[in-house]
Design an enzyme around this catalytic site. Structure first.
Site, PDB file in Angstrom:
ATOM      1  CD  GLU A   1       5.321   1.655  -3.294  1.00  0.00           C
ATOM      2  OE1 GLU A   1       5.115   0.694  -2.525  1.00  0.00           O
ATOM      3  OE2 GLU A   1       5.076   2.839  -2.984  1.00  0.00           O
TER       4      GLU A   1
ATOM      5  CG  ASP B   1      -2.061  -3.971 -15.125  1.00  0.00           C
ATOM      6  OD1 ASP B   1      -0.935  -4.390 -14.786  1.00  0.00           O
ATOM      7  OD2 ASP B   1      -3.067  -4.688 -15.154  1.00  0.00           O
TER       8      ASP B   1
ATOM      9  CG  ASP C   1      -1.899  -8.030  -4.573  1.00  0.00           C
ATOM     10  OD1 ASP C   1      -1.895  -7.586  -3.405  1.00  0.00           O
ATOM     11  OD2 ASP C   1      -2.491  -7.479  -5.510  1.00  0.00           O
TER      12      ASP C   1
ATOM     13  CE  LYS D   1      -6.155 -21.260  -4.806  1.00  0.00           C
ATOM     14  NZ  LYS D   1      -7.346 -20.413  -4.804  1.00  0.00           N
TER      15      LYS D   1
ATOM     16  CG  ASP E   1       4.242 -10.017   4.927  1.00  0.00           C
ATOM     17  OD1 ASP E   1       4.002  -9.536   3.802  1.00  0.00           O
ATOM     18  OD2 ASP E   1       3.437 -10.751   5.529  1.00  0.00           O
TER      19      ASP E   1
ATOM     20  CB  THR F   1       4.784  -0.004   2.785  1.00  0.00           C
ATOM     21  OG1 THR F   1       4.519  -1.289   3.351  1.00  0.00           O
ATOM     22  CG2 THR F   1       6.109  -0.032   2.037  1.00  0.00           C
ATOM     23  CD  GLU F   2       0.018   3.077   3.466  1.00  0.00           C
ATOM     24  OE1 GLU F   2       0.769   2.530   2.627  1.00  0.00           O
ATOM     25  OE2 GLU F   2      -0.288   4.284   3.427  1.00  0.00           O
ATOM     26  CE1 TYR F   3      -2.084  -4.074   3.214  1.00  0.00           C
ATOM     27  CE2 TYR F   3      -1.065  -5.551   1.644  1.00  0.00           C
ATOM     28  CZ  TYR F   3      -2.193  -4.960   2.166  1.00  0.00           C
ATOM     29  OH  TYR F   3      -3.425  -5.274   1.647  1.00  0.00           O
TER      30      TYR F   3
HETATM   31  N1  SAH Z   1       2.896  -1.098  -1.338  1.00  0.00           N
HETATM   32  C1  SAH Z   1       1.748  -0.988  -0.446  1.00  0.00           C
HETATM   33  C2  SAH Z   1       0.537  -1.797  -0.938  1.00  0.00           C
HETATM   34  C3  SAH Z   1       0.743  -3.278  -1.073  1.00  0.00           C
HETATM   35  S1  SAH Z   1      -0.734  -4.144  -1.549  1.00  0.00           S
HETATM   36  C4  SAH Z   1       2.151  -1.399   0.959  1.00  0.00           C
HETATM   37  O1  SAH Z   1       3.195  -2.029   1.107  1.00  0.00           O
HETATM   38  O2  SAH Z   1       1.413  -1.100   1.898  1.00  0.00           O
HETATM   39  C5  SAH Z   1      -0.432  -4.378  -3.277  1.00  0.00           C
HETATM   40  C6  SAH Z   1      -0.935  -3.238  -4.130  1.00  0.00           C
HETATM   41  O3  SAH Z   1      -0.587  -3.508  -5.473  1.00  0.00           O
HETATM   42  C7  SAH Z   1      -2.464  -3.063  -4.105  1.00  0.00           C
HETATM   43  O4  SAH Z   1      -2.784  -1.725  -3.762  1.00  0.00           O
HETATM   44  C8  SAH Z   1      -2.892  -3.405  -5.540  1.00  0.00           C
HETATM   45  O5  SAH Z   1      -3.984  -2.638  -5.988  1.00  0.00           O
HETATM   46  C9  SAH Z   1      -1.632  -3.103  -6.318  1.00  0.00           C
HETATM   47  N2  SAH Z   1      -1.495  -3.876  -7.570  1.00  0.00           N
HETATM   48  C10 SAH Z   1      -1.719  -5.186  -7.742  1.00  0.00           C
HETATM   49  N3  SAH Z   1      -1.483  -5.566  -9.010  1.00  0.00           N
HETATM   50  C11 SAH Z   1      -1.061  -4.449  -9.665  1.00  0.00           C
HETATM   51  C12 SAH Z   1      -0.683  -4.179 -10.989  1.00  0.00           C
HETATM   52  N4  SAH Z   1      -0.669  -5.141 -11.930  1.00  0.00           N
HETATM   53  N5  SAH Z   1      -0.317  -2.916 -11.316  1.00  0.00           N
HETATM   54  C13 SAH Z   1      -0.338  -1.934 -10.381  1.00  0.00           C
HETATM   55  N6  SAH Z   1      -0.696  -2.133  -9.097  1.00  0.00           N
HETATM   56  C14 SAH Z   1      -1.057  -3.372  -8.738  1.00  0.00           C
END
Ligand code: SAH
Length: 212
Positions: free
Chosen positions: A44, A96, A118, A122, A154, A191-193
């Protein structure tokens, strides 16, 4: 995911090298040795506080899971969950998502998940979206031929964008859910979100996209 900087988060990760792989470049091509078996490996990218990856690991003991995030504090909370769960088939990685080919050999990963990535709404931030074509190039390399990405969100804008991005990349959309929780999809691990947004009444979108 915004979290306050957690004191001691880095030490917490360093003190648990069994679960947090600190030298992933070295492990490239040897992930099955890390897990000590030949079971499939699912990752993930953007695993946040780890509810999904830990829940999946407990639900599917014959699959190995790797949760990947770029934020130290966030990953340290995921580590708490992993330690609590005592699941033997999960590991965490502080890297990353754009660099995955440094840590995984070609076709080393069997399936990948993106959950509530995320949205970067934009237009000028399009390249940061985890479903942008350069990310898809990276994912394609570490997945098998006809490998799959399973994506939940979402965020309607990001979902629409991602369907188009997958499709422009030549991927097949195997299945699409416009309201996952109202569907007969079985075994969903939240997931948390997902917990947070569905409690607020938001619908959850899901897609299974396959490389060709
Ligand atoms: N999957 C979790 C978190 C979603 S928030 C849920 O659904 O609850 C998005 C997460 O992606 C954040 O924790 C952020 O730190 C991570 N993230 C953002 N860009 C990333 C990247 N380029 N590589 C790895 N993780 C990343």
């Amino acid at each position: 995911m915004r979290v306050r900087k957690r004191k001691g988060a880095e030490e917490h990760l360093k003190n648990n090298p069994h679960y947090v792989i600190l030298n992933p470049e070295v492990v490239k091509g040897h992930w099955h040795e890390v897990f000590g078996n030949d079971n499939p490996i699912h990752i993930e990218v953007g695993s946040g506080k780890g509810a999904f990856i830990t829940g999946m690991a407990l639900q599917n003991p014959d699959i190995n899971y790797i949760g990947i995030d770029i934020q130290v504090s966030v990953l340290s909370y995921a580590l708490d969950k992993v330690l609590d769960s005592q699941a033997p088939n999960v590991r965490l990685l502080l890297v990353d998502g754009s660099d995955l080919t440094n840590y995984f050999a070609d076709r080393e990963i069997d399936l990948m998940y993106l959950n509530f990535s995320d949205p970067w709404p934009k237009k000028r931030h399009e390249k940061r979206r985890l479903t942008y074509k350069t990310f898809l190039d990276t994912y394609r390399q570490i997945l098998p031929e006809q490998g799959e990405i399973h994506f939940k969100t979402d965020n309607r804008g990001l979902f629409e964008y991602s369907l188009a991005s997958f499709s422009q990349y030549g991927m097949i959309l195997k299945q699409v859910w416009l309201d996952l929780h109202a569907s007969d999809f079985e075994g969903n691990v939240m997931t948390e979100y997902e917990e947070k947004f569905s409690q607020k009444g938001q619908v959850i979108y899901r897609v299974e996209a396959q490389f060709q």
